[in-house]
Design a protein around this motif. Structure first.
Motif, PDB file in Angstrom:
ATOM      1  N   PRO A   6       1.148  -8.489   1.482  1.00 31.02           N
ATOM      2  CA  PRO A   6       2.212  -7.441   1.297  1.00 31.02           C
ATOM      3  C   PRO A   6       2.110  -6.186   2.154  1.00 31.02           C
ATOM      4  N   ALA A   7       3.272  -5.554   2.156  1.00 31.17           N
ATOM      5  CA  ALA A   7       3.292  -4.421   2.979  1.00 31.17           C
ATOM      6  C   ALA A   7       2.675  -3.338   2.144  1.00 31.17           C
ATOM      7  N   LEU A   8       2.609  -3.318   0.764  1.00 34.37           N
ATOM      8  CA  LEU A   8       2.298  -2.268  -0.046  1.00 34.37           C
ATOM      9  C   LEU A   8       1.185  -2.980  -0.818  1.00 34.37           C
ATOM     10  N   MET A   9       0.238  -1.840  -1.328  1.00 33.73           N
ATOM     11  CA  MET A   9      -0.751  -2.537  -2.312  1.00 33.73           C
ATOM     12  C   MET A   9      -0.904  -1.210  -3.089  1.00 33.73           C
ATOM     13  N   THR A  10      -1.475  -1.585  -4.454  1.00 34.85           N
ATOM     14  CA  THR A  10      -1.697  -0.579  -5.420  1.00 34.85           C
ATOM     15  C   THR A  10      -3.033   0.316  -5.135  1.00 34.85           C
ATOM     16  N   ALA A  25     -10.335   6.536  -5.066  1.00 35.32           N
ATOM     17  CA  ALA A  25      -9.207   6.106  -4.199  1.00 35.32           C
ATOM     18  C   ALA A  25      -7.880   7.142  -4.933  1.00 35.32           C
ATOM     19  N   TYR A  26      -7.821   7.124  -6.025  1.00 37.29           N
ATOM     20  CA  TYR A  26      -6.647   7.919  -6.631  1.00 37.29           C
ATOM     21  C   TYR A  26      -6.922   9.631  -6.160  1.00 37.29           C
ATOM     22  N   ARG A  27      -8.206   9.962  -5.994  1.00 31.97           N
ATOM     23  CA  ARG A  27      -8.472  11.268  -5.622  1.00 31.97           C
ATOM     24  C   ARG A  27      -8.043  11.330  -4.103  1.00 31.97           C
ATOM     25  N   TYR A  28      -8.245  10.553  -3.298  1.00 30.80           N
ATOM     26  CA  TYR A  28      -8.074  10.392  -1.889  1.00 30.80           C
ATOM     27  C   TYR A  28      -6.556  10.346  -1.644  1.00 30.80           C
ATOM     28  N   ALA A  29      -5.863   9.514  -2.540  1.00 33.88           N
ATOM     29  CA  ALA A  29      -4.404   9.298  -2.681  1.00 33.88           C
ATOM     30  C   ALA A  29      -3.575  10.785  -2.752  1.00 33.88           C
ATOM     31  N   ASN A  30      -4.090  11.376  -4.002  1.00 31.96           N
ATOM     32  CA  ASN A  30      -3.557  12.796  -4.288  1.00 31.96           C
ATOM     33  C   ASN A  30      -3.849  13.826  -3.364  1.00 31.96           C
ATOM     34  N   LEU A  34      -4.817   9.051   1.804  1.00 32.19           N
ATOM     35  CA  LEU A  34      -4.490   7.545   2.121  1.00 32.19           C
ATOM     36  C   LEU A  34      -2.813   7.702   2.343  1.00 32.19           C
ATOM     37  N   PRO A  35      -2.527   6.730   3.066  1.00 33.20           N
ATOM     38  CA  PRO A  35      -1.171   6.846   3.491  1.00 33.20           C
ATOM     39  C   PRO A  35      -0.214   5.995   2.304  1.00 33.20           C
ATOM     40  N   THR A  36       0.379   7.102   1.498  1.00 33.68           N
ATOM     41  CA  THR A  36       0.934   6.452   0.264  1.00 33.68           C
ATOM     42  C   THR A  36       2.526   6.319   0.551  1.00 33.68           C
ATOM     43  N   LYS A  37       2.999   5.666  -0.556  1.00 35.76           N
ATOM     44  CA  LYS A  37       4.772   5.759  -0.682  1.00 35.76           C
ATOM     45  C   LYS A  37       5.141   5.526  -2.030  1.00 35.76           C
ATOM     46  N   TYR A  44       2.081   3.593  -4.074  1.00 39.28           N
ATOM     47  CA  TYR A  44       1.524   2.405  -3.515  1.00 39.28           C
ATOM     48  C   TYR A  44       0.869   2.895  -2.014  1.00 39.28           C
ATOM     49  N   VAL A  45       0.053   2.125  -1.554  1.00 42.18           N
ATOM     50  CA  VAL A  45      -0.628   2.504  -0.301  1.00 42.18           C
ATOM     51  C   VAL A  45      -0.243   1.630   0.708  1.00 42.18           C
ATOM     52  N   VAL A  46       0.356   2.029   2.064  1.00 40.56           N
ATOM     53  CA  VAL A  46       1.160   1.445   2.968  1.00 40.56           C
ATOM     54  C   VAL A  46      -0.078   0.737   3.803  1.00 40.56           C
ATOM     55  N   ARG A  47      -0.272  -0.673   3.656  1.00 35.33           N
ATOM     56  CA  ARG A  47      -1.198  -1.415   4.303  1.00 35.33           C
ATOM     57  C   ARG A  47      -1.407  -1.423   5.813  1.00 35.33           C
ATOM     58  N   ALA A  48      -0.129  -1.277   6.539  1.00 36.74           N
ATOM     59  CA  ALA A  48      -0.025  -1.008   7.740  1.00 36.74           C
ATOM     60  C   ALA A  48      -0.701   0.139   8.422  1.00 36.74           C
ATOM     61  N   LEU A  49      -0.284   1.272   7.645  1.00 38.67           N
ATOM     62  CA  LEU A  49      -0.908   2.677   8.148  1.00 38.67           C
ATOM     63  C   LEU A  49      -2.159   2.687   7.836  1.00 38.67           C
ATOM     64  N   LEU A  50      -2.849   2.002   6.602  1.00 42.50           N
ATOM     65  CA  LEU A  50      -4.221   2.096   6.194  1.00 42.50           C
ATOM     66  C   LEU A  50      -5.026   1.620   7.142  1.00 42.50           C
TER      67      LEU A  50
END
Length: 65
Positions: A6-10, A25-30, A34-37, A44-50
């Motif tokens: 999938p293009a996105l992952m939790t 992971a939540y800390r990095y996303a905040n 992490l490339p989030t959408k 969600y984390v964008v798999r391709a960008l990650l």
């Protein structure tokens, strides 16, 4: 045959993929590391960008001869 992902992952899925704790992971996303959408209230984390950012960051540096 390649497996389609999938293009996105939790964020917990991204944590498992990266070998991090869920909290990290939540800390990095905040922090924007992490490339989030965001879709509604879900993030969600964008798999391709990650995977691209991991490839770019892990590339060995080559010295000129």
């Amino acid at each position: 045959m390649t497996e389609h992902q999938p293009a996105l992952m939790t964020i917990p899925e991204a944590a498992k993929f990266l070998g991090l704790s869920r909290a990290s992971a939540y800390r990095y996303a905040n922090a924007g590391q992490l490339p989030t959408k965001r879709y509604g209230r879900r993030v969600y984390v964008v798999r391709a960008l990650l995977t691209e950012s991991l490839t770019l960051n892990d590339a060995p540096e080559v010295e000129a001869a």
